[in-house]
Design a protein around this motif. Structure first.
Motif, PDB file in Angstrom:
ATOM      1  N   ALA A   9       0.941 -19.829   7.536  1.00 34.28           N
ATOM      2  CA  ALA A   9       1.476 -18.788   7.019  1.00 34.28           C
ATOM      3  C   ALA A   9       1.515 -19.800   5.056  1.00 34.28           C
ATOM      4  O   ALA A   9       0.898 -20.753   4.972  1.00 34.28           O
ATOM      5  CB  ALA A   9       2.761 -19.487   7.511  1.00 34.28           C
ATOM      6  N   THR A  57      -3.701 -22.838   4.247  1.00 35.73           N
ATOM      7  CA  THR A  57      -2.486 -21.928   4.710  1.00 35.73           C
ATOM      8  C   THR A  57      -1.201 -23.863   5.275  1.00 35.73           C
ATOM      9  O   THR A  57      -1.516 -24.835   5.173  1.00 35.73           O
ATOM     10  CB  THR A  57      -2.385 -21.622   6.239  1.00 35.73           C
ATOM     11  N   LEU A  68       6.324 -13.931  14.763  1.00 37.68           N
ATOM     12  CA  LEU A  68       5.160 -13.169  14.037  1.00 37.68           C
ATOM     13  C   LEU A  68       6.377 -11.233  13.289  1.00 37.68           C
ATOM     14  O   LEU A  68       6.302 -11.889  12.092  1.00 37.68           O
ATOM     15  CB  LEU A  68       4.498 -12.281  14.414  1.00 37.68           C
ATOM     16  N   LEU A  99       8.186 -12.892  10.750  1.00 36.90           N
ATOM     17  CA  LEU A  99       7.882 -12.975   9.609  1.00 36.90           C
ATOM     18  C   LEU A  99       7.848 -11.910   9.013  1.00 36.90           C
ATOM     19  O   LEU A  99       8.031 -11.713   7.753  1.00 36.90           O
ATOM     20  CB  LEU A  99       7.015 -13.669   9.747  1.00 36.90           C
ATOM     21  N   GLN A 100       6.676 -10.992   9.325  1.00 31.92           N
ATOM     22  CA  GLN A 100       6.243  -9.392   8.913  1.00 31.92           C
ATOM     23  C   GLN A 100       7.620  -8.614   8.212  1.00 31.92           C
ATOM     24  O   GLN A 100       7.464  -8.067   6.745  1.00 31.92           O
ATOM     25  CB  GLN A 100       5.534  -8.745  10.183  1.00 31.92           C
ATOM     26  N   PRO A 145       7.377 -11.299   4.398  1.00 32.83           N
ATOM     27  CA  PRO A 145       5.990 -10.805   4.320  1.00 32.83           C
ATOM     28  C   PRO A 145       5.534 -10.915   3.546  1.00 32.83           C
ATOM     29  O   PRO A 145       3.907 -11.689   3.207  1.00 32.83           O
ATOM     30  CB  PRO A 145       5.830  -9.417   3.782  1.00 32.83           C
ATOM     31  N   LEU A 188       3.202 -14.277   4.669  1.00 31.40           N
ATOM     32  CA  LEU A 188       2.080 -14.938   5.023  1.00 31.40           C
ATOM     33  C   LEU A 188       1.157 -15.198   5.126  1.00 31.40           C
ATOM     34  O   LEU A 188       0.660 -14.824   3.597  1.00 31.40           O
ATOM     35  CB  LEU A 188       2.068 -13.167   6.364  1.00 31.40           C
TER      36      LEU A 188
END
Length: 343
Positions: free
Chosen positions: A256, A295, A322, A325-326, A330, A333
């Motif tokens: 991330a 990252t 996932l 996080l989305q 967001p 990411l």
């Protein structure tokens, strides 16, 4: 001519009497359910039906051979043949008896149970021990058959003595086979691998499906079968995921942006694991394990009762983190930053 007719009828009657006696035994077994109960054991006698179908009649035939009205040489010839058949049938019965005793012992150990380490060990030992005993029985049976024929042992010794060079060549050629046999005995005793063990072998994940004296069969996850010589488990390293217990630790790696809120991800991981029936509640954690120029690397740690559950749990955690996080972060990411130079 009358002597031959009388002898033939006598042999036929003896065989028929033996067959009737076998049928009586078979009917009695069928009425008892073809099994004998001993306290907490139930012994299935079905495997003995095939050899007894011939053993009992041949034994009846053997008892009437002295009464045959034939020449001495003819009686001896028939006697040799019947003796050889009787020895072979006794060997067949002994082999079936070993299998019955093996299944009797294994019936007390459920290999399908969740915590089945001891059961898998007993199954491996008993199956390989039964194979070894039956191999010895077959060798002894063949030896006794040859010993029952006059001159056969002398002929065998003469052949071996005259073929010394061939024997040396065969000995060298059989080294691997003998090595596998010895390796099979070692594995039965030391048990570095057992039936239903989860192993990584030749970069393949699978379960040990069969172990014989000379080879082992590993059922790969996609249902292929990997067949390896039994000596492989003594000569080469391999991973055994169920050597002592079946529970395992697994990880999910998350990459991330530097702005990712680690605490919120840790809380979400705990929520996902608590909601999953695959988690055994033994291990849970989220750590920052690395940082690169682009990252942040997060490692989610979890545990499960066995390898199959762990694989499904890792996929579930990966998917839900996932989605988390989305939906919630967001902007966290992975991204590539481009900074425009000032004029």
């Amino acid at each position: 001519m009358h002597n031959y007719l009388f002898s033939g009828i006598l042999l036929a009657c003896a065989y028929a009497a033996g067959w009737v006696f076998y049928l009586v035994i078979a009917i009695l077994l069928r009425r008892r359910g073809r099994a004998v109960s001993l306290k907490s054991f139930t012994i299935s006698l079905d495997p003995l039906r095939a050899p007894l179908r011939f053993l009992i009649p041949v034994f009846f035939v053997l008892t009437v051979i002295p009464s045959l009205r034939l020449a001495e040489g003819e009686r001896l010839l028939i006697g040799y043949f019947v003796h050889a058949a009787l020895i072979a049938l006794i060997g067949w019965t002994a082999v079936k008896t070993v299998y019955i005793l093996r299944d009797l012992i294994l019936s007390r150990y459920d290999i399908q149970a969740r915590d089945n380490a001891r059961a898998r060990g007993i199954h491996t030992q008993m199956r390989m021990l039964a194979n070894i005993i039956n191999t010895v029985i077959i060798l002894l049976t063949v030896s006794f058959i040859l010993m029952s024929i006059p001159g056969a042992a002398h002929v065998g010794v003469s052949i071996l003595a005259s073929a010394g060079i061939a024997g040396i060549v065969i000995g060298f050629a059989a080294q691997k086979t003998l090595g596998n046999l010895i390796a099979g005995i070692q594995i039965a005793v030391t048990q570095p691998v057992r039936l239903d063990d989860v192993v990584i072998i030749e970069n393949e994940w699978g379960r040990v499906e069969e172990i014989s004296l000379t080879f082992a069969v590993v059922r790969i996850w996609d249902l292929r079968r990997l067949v390896v010589p039994i000596s492989y488990f003594l000569e080469k390293p391999f991973q055994n995921w169920t050597r002592t217990t079946a529970d395992l630790l697994g990880t999910v790696m998350i990459y991330a942006d530097y702005t990712v809120p680690v605490r919120e991800i840790r809380d979400e991981l705990l929520r996902v694991l608590k909601a999953s029936p695959l988690w055994d509640k033994m291990a849970c954690g989220l750590q920052v394990t690395n940082m690169t120029e682009k990252t942040v690397e997060l490692r989610a740690l979890m545990s499960a009762a066995d390898s199959s559950s762990l694989w499904d749990l890792r996929c579930q955690v990966r998917e839900q983190l996932l989605g988390f996080l989305q939906a919630r972060f967001p902007d966290c990411l992975p991204k590539v930053r481009i900074e425009e130079a000032k004029q």
